[in-house]
Design a protein around this motif. Structure first.
Motif, PDB file in Angstrom:
ATOM      1  N   GLU A  94     -37.004  -6.447  -9.786  1.00  0.00           N
ATOM      2  CA  GLU A  94     -36.880  -6.330 -11.248  1.00  0.00           C
ATOM      3  C   GLU A  94     -35.637  -5.530 -11.636  1.00  0.00           C
ATOM      4  O   GLU A  94     -34.919  -5.900 -12.580  1.00  0.00           O
ATOM      5  N   LEU A  95     -35.383  -4.438 -10.907  1.00  0.00           N
ATOM      6  CA  LEU A  95     -34.212  -3.607 -11.217  1.00  0.00           C
ATOM      7  C   LEU A  95     -32.918  -4.345 -10.919  1.00  0.00           C
ATOM      8  O   LEU A  95     -31.956  -4.259 -11.694  1.00  0.00           O
ATOM      9  N   VAL A  96     -32.871  -5.065  -9.810  1.00  0.00           N
ATOM     10  CA  VAL A  96     -31.675  -5.845  -9.478  1.00  0.00           C
ATOM     11  C   VAL A  96     -31.425  -6.903 -10.548  1.00  0.00           C
ATOM     12  O   VAL A  96     -30.287  -7.121 -10.981  1.00  0.00           O
ATOM     13  N   LYS A  97     -32.499  -7.556 -11.002  1.00  0.00           N
ATOM     14  CA  LYS A  97     -32.370  -8.568 -12.053  1.00  0.00           C
ATOM     15  C   LYS A  97     -31.891  -7.941 -13.361  1.00  0.00           C
ATOM     16  O   LYS A  97     -31.081  -8.523 -14.089  1.00  0.00           O
ATOM     17  N   GLU A  98     -32.369  -6.709 -13.646  1.00  0.00           N
ATOM     18  CA  GLU A  98     -31.976  -6.016 -14.876  1.00  0.00           C
ATOM     19  C   GLU A  98     -30.503  -5.637 -14.879  1.00  0.00           C
ATOM     20  O   GLU A  98     -29.808  -5.770 -15.894  1.00  0.00           O
ATOM     21  N   PHE A  99     -30.015  -5.173 -13.714  1.00  0.00           N
ATOM     22  CA  PHE A  99     -28.644  -4.679 -13.653  1.00  0.00           C
ATOM     23  C   PHE A  99     -27.638  -5.727 -13.167  1.00  0.00           C
ATOM     24  O   PHE A  99     -26.434  -5.455 -13.159  1.00  0.00           O
ATOM     25  N   SER A 100     -28.120  -6.913 -12.772  1.00  0.00           N
ATOM     26  CA  SER A 100     -27.205  -7.942 -12.262  1.00  0.00           C
ATOM     27  C   SER A 100     -26.129  -8.361 -13.262  1.00  0.00           C
ATOM     28  O   SER A 100     -24.969  -8.548 -12.884  1.00  0.00           O
ATOM     29  N   PRO A 101     -26.470  -8.540 -14.557  1.00  0.00           N
ATOM     30  CA  PRO A 101     -25.411  -8.904 -15.508  1.00  0.00           C
ATOM     31  C   PRO A 101     -24.250  -7.915 -15.534  1.00  0.00           C
ATOM     32  O   PRO A 101     -23.093  -8.300 -15.720  1.00  0.00           O
ATOM     33  N   MET A 102     -24.549  -6.645 -15.342  1.00  0.00           N
ATOM     34  CA  MET A 102     -23.504  -5.628 -15.318  1.00  0.00           C
ATOM     35  C   MET A 102     -22.583  -5.800 -14.107  1.00  0.00           C
ATOM     36  O   MET A 102     -21.384  -5.499 -14.160  1.00  0.00           O
ATOM     37  N   LEU A 103     -23.136  -6.324 -13.007  1.00  0.00           N
ATOM     38  CA  LEU A 103     -22.368  -6.464 -11.768  1.00  0.00           C
ATOM     39  C   LEU A 103     -21.589  -7.765 -11.698  1.00  0.00           C
ATOM     40  O   LEU A 103     -20.543  -7.833 -11.049  1.00  0.00           O
ATOM     41  N   LYS A 104     -22.086  -8.826 -12.357  1.00  0.00           N
ATOM     42  CA  LYS A 104     -21.526 -10.159 -12.119  1.00  0.00           C
ATOM     43  C   LYS A 104     -20.756 -10.729 -13.304  1.00  0.00           C
ATOM     44  O   LYS A 104     -19.671 -11.272 -13.145  1.00  0.00           O
ATOM     45  N   LYS A 105     -21.322 -10.626 -14.496  1.00  0.00           N
ATOM     46  CA  LYS A 105     -20.727 -11.303 -15.639  1.00  0.00           C
ATOM     47  C   LYS A 105     -19.594 -10.503 -16.259  1.00  0.00           C
ATOM     48  O   LYS A 105     -19.649  -9.293 -16.346  1.00  0.00           O
ATOM     49  N   SER A 106     -18.580 -11.234 -16.714  1.00  0.00           N
ATOM     50  CA  SER A 106     -17.454 -10.616 -17.409  1.00  0.00           C
ATOM     51  C   SER A 106     -17.346 -11.208 -18.801  1.00  0.00           C
ATOM     52  O   SER A 106     -17.211 -12.427 -18.950  1.00  0.00           O
ATOM     53  N   THR A 107     -17.422 -10.373 -19.807  1.00  0.00           N
ATOM     54  CA  THR A 107     -17.265 -10.850 -21.173  1.00  0.00           C
ATOM     55  C   THR A 107     -15.788 -10.996 -21.510  1.00  0.00           C
ATOM     56  O   THR A 107     -14.918 -10.506 -20.790  1.00  0.00           O
ATOM     57  N   LYS A 108     -15.514 -11.635 -22.616  1.00  0.00           N
ATOM     58  CA  LYS A 108     -14.130 -11.811 -23.051  1.00  0.00           C
ATOM     59  C   LYS A 108     -13.484 -10.461 -23.351  1.00  0.00           C
ATOM     60  O   LYS A 108     -12.311 -10.220 -23.025  1.00  0.00           O
ATOM     61  N   THR A 109     -14.272  -9.557 -23.938  1.00  0.00           N
ATOM     62  CA  THR A 109     -13.754  -8.217 -24.250  1.00  0.00           C
ATOM     63  C   THR A 109     -13.381  -7.458 -22.991  1.00  0.00           C
ATOM     64  O   THR A 109     -12.325  -6.808 -22.929  1.00  0.00           O
ATOM     65  N   SER A 110     -14.243  -7.538 -21.961  1.00  0.00           N
ATOM     66  CA  SER A 110     -13.968  -6.820 -20.717  1.00  0.00           C
ATOM     67  C   SER A 110     -12.735  -7.389 -20.010  1.00  0.00           C
ATOM     68  O   SER A 110     -11.956  -6.635 -19.425  1.00  0.00           O
ATOM     69  N   LYS A 111     -12.552  -8.700 -20.071  1.00  0.00           N
ATOM     70  CA  LYS A 111     -11.374  -9.314 -19.449  1.00  0.00           C
ATOM     71  C   LYS A 111     -10.084  -8.856 -20.145  1.00  0.00           C
ATOM     72  O   LYS A 111      -9.080  -8.556 -19.486  1.00  0.00           O
ATOM     73  N   ILE A 112     -10.129  -8.821 -21.472  1.00  0.00           N
ATOM     74  CA  ILE A 112      -8.961  -8.353 -22.230  1.00  0.00           C
ATOM     75  C   ILE A 112      -8.671  -6.890 -21.901  1.00  0.00           C
ATOM     76  O   ILE A 112      -7.510  -6.490 -21.713  1.00  0.00           O
ATOM     77  N   TRP A 113      -9.718  -6.072 -21.814  1.00  0.00           N
ATOM     78  CA  TRP A 113      -9.577  -4.648 -21.524  1.00  0.00           C
ATOM     79  C   TRP A 113      -8.983  -4.446 -20.136  1.00  0.00           C
ATOM     80  O   TRP A 113      -8.083  -3.615 -19.950  1.00  0.00           O
ATOM     81  N   ILE A 114      -9.482  -5.202 -19.150  1.00  0.00           N
ATOM     82  CA  ILE A 114      -8.960  -5.088 -17.784  1.00  0.00           C
ATOM     83  C   ILE A 114      -7.504  -5.538 -17.732  1.00  0.00           C
ATOM     84  O   ILE A 114      -6.665  -4.914 -17.060  1.00  0.00           O
ATOM     85  N   ALA A 115      -7.177  -6.612 -18.440  1.00  0.00           N
ATOM     86  CA  ALA A 115      -5.786  -7.092 -18.480  1.00  0.00           C
ATOM     87  C   ALA A 115      -4.872  -6.037 -19.092  1.00  0.00           C
ATOM     88  O   ALA A 115      -3.738  -5.823 -18.622  1.00  0.00           O
ATOM     89  N   PHE A 116      -5.351  -5.363 -20.138  1.00  0.00           N
ATOM     90  CA  PHE A 116      -4.558  -4.304 -20.772  1.00  0.00           C
ATOM     91  C   PHE A 116      -4.319  -3.153 -19.798  1.00  0.00           C
ATOM     92  O   PHE A 116      -3.199  -2.635 -19.702  1.00  0.00           O
ATOM     93  N   LEU A 117      -5.357  -2.754 -19.081  1.00  0.00           N
ATOM     94  CA  LEU A 117      -5.217  -1.664 -18.114  1.00  0.00           C
ATOM     95  C   LEU A 117      -4.226  -2.029 -17.011  1.00  0.00           C
ATOM     96  O   LEU A 117      -3.398  -1.209 -16.606  1.00  0.00           O
ATOM     97  N   ILE A 118      -4.300  -3.260 -16.534  1.00  0.00           N
ATOM     98  CA  ILE A 118      -3.367  -3.715 -15.496  1.00  0.00           C
ATOM     99  C   ILE A 118      -1.942  -3.709 -16.026  1.00  0.00           C
ATOM    100  O   ILE A 118      -0.992  -3.326 -15.321  1.00  0.00           O
ATOM    101  N   ALA A 119      -1.762  -4.111 -17.292  1.00  0.00           N
ATOM    102  CA  ALA A 119      -0.426  -4.113 -17.897  1.00  0.00           C
ATOM    103  C   ALA A 119       0.134  -2.695 -17.982  1.00  0.00           C
ATOM    104  O   ALA A 119       1.320  -2.463 -17.688  1.00  0.00           O
ATOM    105  N   VAL A 120      -0.705  -1.736 -18.349  1.00  0.00           N
ATOM    106  CA  VAL A 120      -0.264  -0.333 -18.423  1.00  0.00           C
ATOM    107  C   VAL A 120       0.142   0.160 -17.034  1.00  0.00           C
ATOM    108  O   VAL A 120       1.156   0.860 -16.874  1.00  0.00           O
TER     109      VAL A 120
END
Length: 446
Positions: A9-35
Motif C-alpha cells: 500500500e505504501l509503495v503504491k501511495e508513493f509510486s507517483p512521486m517516484l515515477k511520474k513527471s508533470t509538465k511543471t516538474s519537467k520545466i523546473w528541471i530544465a530551468f535548473l539544468i540551464a542555470v
C-alpha cells in the motif's frame, strides 16, 4: 496489520512521486539544468582567464565563493546535528522531516566544498594539500573535518535508506528493470527480520551520536580558521559557538522552506502537518534569540573597546554596508522573533516567511563577516583603484553561485525520484509501535 500488504500500500501511495513527471516538474528541471550550464560556461571562462574575471583582488582575496562555502557547510553541520538529535532522542514526529534533513546534510557537504575549489587560483596544485599538509594550519583541520563529516553523514544517510530500498525491491515488480536491480543492490540483503532490524537500529543510533559530535567539532574548526587570526573582525573567542548557533539558525530555516515546498508540490499534507511547522518554528524562535544575543555581544564588544582597527571596521559597516547591516542583524533576527513569538502568527505561511527572512539575513551576515573585514586591513590599502579597495562580485561569481544552488535543488529532486521523501519504514515502525503501546503514542501525537 498484515505487514506485506501494508508495504504494498505504501509503495503504491508513493509510486507517483517516484515515477511520474508533470509538465511543471519537467520545466523546473530544465530551468535548473540551464542555470547549471550557465555556471559551467562561467567556470570555463574563469579557468581560462583566471581570477581577474572575478571581483577578488590582492586585498579582498575572498568573495561570495567563501561566503557560499561557509553557508552550505554550516547548513550541512546543522542538518547533521538536527538529524542526530531527532534520531537519538526518538522524537515522535521525526519521521516526517528526518529524510529531508538527511538529504540536505549530505548535499550541502558535497556542494559547499566546491566553492572552495572555485576560490583557489591554482587548482593544479590542489593535491599539495594532501601530499604536504601542515598540521598546525586550521585549513588542514578543516579539510580533515569536512571529509570525516562527509563520510559519516553519507554512511548515516545510507543506513536510513536501507529499509526503504528493501521495501521497494520487494514491491516494485512493474518498475523498470534497471530500477529493480538498483534497489536489489542497495538493499544489501536486508529483509526486515527482527535480528536485522535490531542491529540496524543499534548501528543507526550509534551513528547519530557520532554525527552530533562531528557536527560540533567540524564547525568549530571552520570558525577557528577566522578566529585564530589577528584580523580585526575575526579575532574573537566566541566565533566557534557563534558559528554553531548561526548554522542551526540557517539549518532550521532551510528545513522549514523545504518542508513547505515539498508539502505543497507533492501534496503531503497528511504527513507534513501544521504541528511540524509549529515545532520547527518554536525551535527557530529559540535559535533566533541566541543568534541575536551572540550578534549583539560580538558588535557591542568591538564598539565598546574603542580600538582603532575595530572602530574602522564598524565605520565601514555603518556607512558602506549600512542597509545590508540593518537587514542581516535587525530585520533578519527581529522579524522572525516577532512572527514566531505570538501564537496567532504561527501559520504555515508565516512560519515559512520567517524562515526565508532568517536564511537571507544569515547569508548577508556571512557576507558582512568576510568582505568588510578584508576591506579594512591593518595596513592601509596602497592601490587607489576602486576595484582593489572595494569588492564587487562579477556575473561569473553570481552565475557559479546560482549554479551551486541549482545543483543542490536538482540533486534533491533526483533523490526524491529514487526513494520516497517520507520514509516508508518509519511509517511501518510507527504503526508497529502504536499497536504495541497505543496510549503512549496517542499522548505523544497530541
Amino acid at each position: 496489520m498484515d505487514l506485506e500488504i501494508r508495504k504494498r500500500e505504501l509503495v503504491k501511495e508513493f509510486s507517483p512521486m517516484l515515477k511520474k513527471s508533470t509538465k511543471t516538474s519537467k520545466i523546473w528541471i530544465a530551468f535548473l539544468i540551464a542555470v547549471i550550464l550557465v555556471g559551467v560556461v562561467a567556470f570555463i571562462i574563469q579557468a581560462v582567464k583566471g581570477h581577474e574575471v572575478t571581483g577578488m583582488r590582492d586585498n579582498v582575496v575572498w568573495g561570495i565563493y567563501i561566503i557560499n562555502f561557509i553557508f552550505f557547510v554550516c547548513l550541512s553541520y546543522s542538518g547533521a546535528f538536527i538529524s542526530g538529535i531527532l534520531h537519538f532522542f526518538k522524537t515522535p514526529w521525526k519521521n516526517s522531516v528526518m529524510r529531508i534533513v538527511e538529504i540536505i546534510t549530505v548535499l550541502s557537504l558535497i556542494i559547499g566544498p566546491i566553492f572552495i575549489l572555485l576560490c583557489i587560483g591554482r587548482l593544479d596544485r590542489l593535491h599539495y594539500l594532501f601530499l604536504y599538509p601542515r598540521i598546525q594550519s586550521p585549513i588542514t583541520w578543516d579539510i580533515i573535518a569536512i571529509l570525516t563529516d562527509l563520510i559519516g553523514c553519507f554512511i548515516y544517510l545510507y543506513l536510513t535508506f536501507i529499509p526503504d530500498f528493501a521495501i521497494l525491491r520487494d514491491n516494485s515488480k512493474k518498475a523498470p528493470a534497471w530500477r529493480q536491480k538498483l534497489y536489489k543492490k542497495l538493499a544489501i540483503g536486508y529483509y526486515d527480520t527482527p535480528t536485522q532490524r535490531e542491529k540496524l537500529h543499534k548501528i543507526t543510533r550509534t551513528m547519530s551520536a557520532m554525527i552530533i559530535a562531528l557536527a560540533i567539532i567540524a564547525y568549530s574548526v571552520l570558525a577557528w580558521i577566522f578566529s585564530l587570526t589577528l584580523q580585526p573582525g575575526w579575532n574573537s573567542s566566541i566565533f566557534a559557538p557563534y558559528f554553531i548557533v548561526a548554522g542551526l539558525y540557517s539549518g532550521i530555516g532551510v528545513i522549514i522552506i523545504a518542508m513547505y515546498l515539498i508539502r505543497k508540490f507533492y501534496h503531503l499534507e497528511h504527513y507534513i502537518r501544521k504541528i511540524h511547522f509549529i515545532g520547527a518554528g518554536v525551535i527557530l524562535l529559540v535559535i533566533s534569540l541566541l543568534f541575536g544575543y551572540f550578534t549583539f555581544s560580538e558588535y557591542f564588544s568591538r564598539w565598546f573597546s574603542h580600538k582603532t582597527h575595530d572602530v574602522n571596521l564598524l565605520n565601514t559597516l555603518f556607512n558602506r554596508y549600512f542597509w545590508m547591516f540593518i537587514f542581516a542583524n535587525y530585520i533578519g533576527v527581529i522579524v522572525p522573533i516577532i512572527i514566531l513569538f505570538f501564537k496567532k502568527f504561527r501559520t504555515i505561511k508565516s512560519i515559512t516567511f520567517a524562515a526565508v527572512i532568517a536564511v537571507l539575513g544569515l547569508w548577508f551576515n556571512r557576507y558582512l563577516i568576510i568582505v568588510p573585514t578584508l576591506e579594512t586591513p591593518y595596513l592601509p590599502i596602497q592601490d587607489s583603484r576602486p576595484e582593489f579597495i572595494h569588492y564587487s562580485a562579477t556575473w561569473i561569481e553570481w552565475a557559479l553561485s546560482f549554479a551551486g544552488v541549482a545543483a543542490f535543488i536538482l540533486f534533491f529532486i533526483l533523490i526524491m525520484r529514487l526513494v520516497p521523501i517520507i520514509p516508508m519504514s518509519g511509517i511501518i515502525d510507527h504503526e508497529r509501535e502504536q499497536k504495541r503501546h497505543p496510549k503512549n503514542l496517542t499522548q505523544n501525537q497530541k
